[in-house]
Design an enzyme around this catalytic site. Structure first.
Site, PDB file in Angstrom:
ATOM      1  N   ASP A 136      14.503 -36.325 -33.002  1.00 12.19           N
ATOM      2  CA  ASP A 136      13.136 -35.864 -32.744  1.00 12.19           C
ATOM      3  C   ASP A 136      12.654 -36.136 -31.321  1.00 12.19           C
ATOM      4  O   ASP A 136      11.577 -35.717 -30.943  1.00 12.19           O
ATOM      5  CB  ASP A 136      12.145 -36.399 -33.769  1.00 12.19           C
ATOM      6  CG  ASP A 136      12.101 -37.903 -33.856  1.00 12.19           C
ATOM      7  OD1 ASP A 136      12.675 -38.600 -32.997  1.00 12.19           O
ATOM      8  OD2 ASP A 136      11.477 -38.396 -34.815  1.00 12.19           O
ATOM      9  N   SER A 182      14.221 -31.891 -37.296  1.00 16.92           N
ATOM     10  CA  SER A 182      14.140 -33.065 -36.426  1.00 16.92           C
ATOM     11  C   SER A 182      14.160 -34.324 -37.273  1.00 16.92           C
ATOM     12  O   SER A 182      13.628 -34.342 -38.384  1.00 16.92           O
ATOM     13  CB  SER A 182      12.861 -33.036 -35.591  1.00 16.92           C
ATOM     14  OG  SER A 182      12.837 -31.909 -34.749  1.00 16.92           O
ATOM     15  N   HIS A 183      14.766 -35.367 -36.718  1.00 17.87           N
ATOM     16  CA  HIS A 183      14.883 -36.620 -37.461  1.00 17.87           C
ATOM     17  C   HIS A 183      14.828 -37.802 -36.518  1.00 17.87           C
ATOM     18  O   HIS A 183      15.018 -37.654 -35.308  1.00 17.87           O
ATOM     19  CB  HIS A 183      16.176 -36.643 -38.285  1.00 17.87           C
ATOM     20  CG  HIS A 183      17.409 -36.460 -37.443  1.00 17.87           C
ATOM     21  ND1 HIS A 183      18.025 -37.496 -36.780  1.00 17.87           N
ATOM     22  CD2 HIS A 183      18.110 -35.350 -37.149  1.00 17.87           C
ATOM     23  CE1 HIS A 183      19.066 -37.035 -36.122  1.00 17.87           C
ATOM     24  NE2 HIS A 183      19.141 -35.730 -36.318  1.00 17.87           N
ATOM     25  N   GLU A 184      14.554 -38.971 -37.083  1.00 18.93           N
ATOM     26  CA  GLU A 184      14.554 -40.197 -36.291  1.00 18.93           C
ATOM     27  C   GLU A 184      15.924 -40.387 -35.654  1.00 18.93           C
ATOM     28  O   GLU A 184      16.934 -39.951 -36.198  1.00 18.93           O
ATOM     29  CB  GLU A 184      14.253 -41.405 -37.189  1.00 18.93           C
ATOM     30  CG  GLU A 184      12.872 -41.391 -37.788  1.00 18.93           C
ATOM     31  CD  GLU A 184      12.656 -42.512 -38.792  1.00 18.93           C
ATOM     32  OE1 GLU A 184      13.639 -43.149 -39.239  1.00 18.93           O
ATOM     33  OE2 GLU A 184      11.484 -42.745 -39.141  1.00 18.93           O
ATOM     34  N   GLY A 216      21.942 -36.704 -32.042  1.00 20.98           N
ATOM     35  CA  GLY A 216      21.536 -36.491 -33.424  1.00 20.98           C
ATOM     36  C   GLY A 216      21.746 -35.046 -33.828  1.00 20.98           C
ATOM     37  O   GLY A 216      21.120 -34.550 -34.753  1.00 20.98           O
TER      38      GLY A 216
END
Length: 118
Positions: free
Chosen positions: A29, A42-44, A82
């Protein structure tokens, strides 16, 4: 656990890509490209503890998938950005280097879902 992260946002085009291409694109993200955010889940920022291999398990929310193929740079881009493209087609050969293929149907992803590889 090889990798674990939490979904923080879902881009406007994610559903269309899931339906038309049987795929989900992942990015940390902290990516600053709005075009990429539009097409991505989106991700951490997560920590990749080990490489991803055929036979591993991908979990998204409460759905579990078998990994059938891993592109030759998918682990590196997952670690660095990521990023990978999850293809839900069960192919045993990746057409693109950043793809990870799994067996099963594209799941519905929600903000807060956990994504992990084991």
């Amino acid at each position: 656990m090889k990798y674990k992260t939490k979904v923080t946002a879902i881009g406007a085009m994610v559903q269309e890509l899931a339906e038309d291409g049987n795929l989900i694109i992942l990015f940390n993200d902290d990516i600053n490209d709005s075009d990429l955010k539009d097409i991505s889940v989106s991700h951490e920022v997560g920590v990749l503890n080990e490489e991803i291999f055929v036979g591993d398990k991908l979990t998204i929310g409460d759905k579990i998938f078998d990994v059938t193929s891993v592109g030759n740079i998918a682990t590196k881009t997952l670690k660095d950005l990521g990023h990978c493209t999850l293809k839900f087609d069960g192919d045993i050969k990746s057409n693109l280097p950043g793809e990870i293929h799994v067996r099963g149907l594209v799941p519905e992803i929600k903000v807060g879902d956990i994504i992990s590889f084991e």
